[in-house]
Design an enzyme around this catalytic site. Structure first.
Site, PDB file in Angstrom:
ATOM      1  N   ASP A  67      29.330  41.509  50.349  1.00  0.00           N
ATOM      2  CA  ASP A  67      30.400  41.995  51.227  1.00  0.00           C
ATOM      3  C   ASP A  67      30.654  43.492  51.059  1.00  0.00           C
ATOM      4  OD1 ASP A  67      31.371  41.720  48.652  1.00  0.00           O
ATOM      5  OD2 ASP A  67      32.812  40.155  49.140  1.00  0.00           O
ATOM      6  N   ASN A 139      42.160  32.649  44.747  1.00  0.00           N
ATOM      7  CA  ASN A 139      42.457  31.626  45.762  1.00  0.00           C
ATOM      8  C   ASN A 139      41.212  30.815  46.135  1.00  0.00           C
ATOM      9  OD1 ASN A 139      40.949  33.416  47.223  1.00  0.00           O
ATOM     10  ND2 ASN A 139      42.552  33.981  48.684  1.00  0.00           N
ATOM     11  N   HIS A 141      38.206  32.067  46.887  1.00  0.00           N
ATOM     12  CA  HIS A 141      37.259  32.679  47.830  1.00  0.00           C
ATOM     13  C   HIS A 141      35.935  33.026  47.171  1.00  0.00           C
ATOM     14  CE1 HIS A 141      38.973  37.017  47.167  1.00  0.00           C
ATOM     15  NE2 HIS A 141      37.839  36.928  46.534  1.00  0.00           N
ATOM     16  N   GLU A 146      37.796  33.840  52.807  1.00  0.00           N
ATOM     17  CA  GLU A 146      39.138  33.438  52.387  1.00  0.00           C
ATOM     18  C   GLU A 146      39.405  31.975  52.758  1.00  0.00           C
ATOM     19  OE1 GLU A 146      40.542  35.297  50.419  1.00  0.00           O
ATOM     20  OE2 GLU A 146      41.002  37.309  51.138  1.00  0.00           O
TER      21      GLU A 146
END
Ligand code: GLP
Length: 266
Positions: A67, A139, A141, A146
Site C-alpha cells: 500500500d 482493528n 486490517h 479496513e
C-alpha cells in the site's frame, strides 16, 4: 493456518527472515510481497544483516508493497516508498526498478484508479507473489483493507478508518498533513499470493490476532480472510498470542511437525 508462537519479537523476525531467504534461494525469479509498519522493521534489519554477511542476494528478486498513502510524494518522509528505501532497498542489492510500491501521489480519482489497475497487472506480469509478508492493524486490517473490506477486493482506493489514522498519527509531525486515503492491494489480491506470512508482536495486537485466527470469517476482521488461504503462516510472540484459546494446541502442532520432519516422531 499454521500458527507459530515464539518467545520474543527477535525470534519472530528471524523466522520471517528464514522464510524470505528460502524463497529467494529456491525460486529463479522470486517475487516478494512486502509490508510497512513497525512490525516488519526487525525483519528488514535481519535481511540487511544477512545480505551484508553475503548469505543472500536480492539481485533476481522483484517486490510489490501492499500500500501507499494517497496525496503525498514518493519522496515524502512518511511515504511507504521512503520507508522501504530507508529500511531495506537502499541497503541490499535489489534493483530499484524491480521494487514496486503503489503510485498514489495524485489526488485525481481517474489517475488513481488507473494506477491501481496497472499495479494489479504488474503483479500478474511478474508471475504473481511467492510470499506475501503482512502485519496486522489494531482493528484487524491487512494492508489498508479496513473492516468491511470485501474479501474479493483488488488494488483500489481505500478511506482509512478513524482508528488507523489515529494509530499512524505518531509518524507525522504536529500540524503536518496526514493522508486519510490510501491505495492498497485488496484482500483478493493478497489471497492470490502463493504463500502468506503474517507477523504480529506485542499485547496491543492480541485481540486482533484472536479475531483473525479463532474468530468467525468476517469482513469486520479483514485478516480473518486468511483462514481461506491454504498456505498461511501466522508468526507471533508470546504477547500477541496471549488471548488465543487454543494456544497449547498450536504449540503441540509445531512440536509434532518438528518431530515429523526430524524423523523423531514417537
Ligand atoms: C499500517 C499498514 C499495515 C500494517 C499496520 C500495522 O497501517 N498499512 O500494513 O500492518 O499498519 O502496523 P504496525 O506494525 O506499526 O503495528
Amino acid at each position: 493456518m499454521q500458527v507459530i508462537i515464539l518467545p520474543s519479537t527477535h525470534d519472530v523476525a528471524l523466522y520471517a527472515a528464514d522464510r524470505v531467504v528460502d524463497v529467494i534461494n529456491t525460486k529463479t525469479n522470486p517475487v516478494l510481497g512486502l509490508a510497512t509498519g513497525s512490525t516488519p522493521i526487525a525483519l528488514y534489519e535481519e535481511l540487511v544483516a544477512r545480505y551484508q554477511a553475503k548469505q543472500v542476494s536480492f539481485r533476481q528478486a522483484v517486490s510489490f508493497n501492499l500500500d501507499e498513502y494517497i496525496g503525498i510524494t514518493d519522496s515524502h518522509e512518511q511515504s511507504y516508498r521512503t520507508f522501504m528505501n530507508q529500511h531495506l532497498f537502499d541497503h541490499i542489492d535489489i534493483a530499484k526498478s524491480n521494487t514496486h510500491v503503489p503510485l498514489a501521489e495524485s489526488k485525481d480519482a481517474i489517475v488513481l484508479k488507473k494506477s491501481a489497475q496497472d499495479y494489479e497487472a504488474s503483479i500478474q506480469q511478474a508471475g504473481g507473489i511467492d510470499l506475501q509478508i503482512l502485519g496486522i492493524g489494531l482493528n484487524g486490517h491487512i494492508g489498508f483493507n479496513e473492516p468491511t473490506s470485501s474479501f474479493a477486493s483488488r488494488t483500489r482506493i481505500k478511506t482509512l478508518s478513524e482508528s488507523t489514522v489515529a494509530a499512524n498519527k505518531r509518524f507525522f509531525k504536529a500540524g503536518e498533513y496526514q493522508p486519510q486515503l490510501a491505495l492498497t492491494m485488496g484482500i483478493g489480491s493478497i489471497l492470490d499470493s502463493r504463500a502468506v506470512l503474517l507477523m504480529a508482536t506485542g499485547k496491543a495486537k492480541a485481540e486482533a490476532v484472536k479475531a483473525m485466527i479463532e474468530g468467525p470469517l468476517s469482513a469486520m476482521c479483514p485478516a480473518s480472510a486468511l483462514q481461506l488461504h491454504e498456505a498461511t503462516t501466522i508468526v507471533l510472540d508470546e504477547d500477541a498470542a496471549s488471548l488465543l484459546a487454543l494456544k497449547d494446541y498450536y504449540q503441540w502442532c509445531e512440536l509434532k511437525r518438528q518431530q515429523l520432519y526430524e524423523g523423531s516422531l514417537t
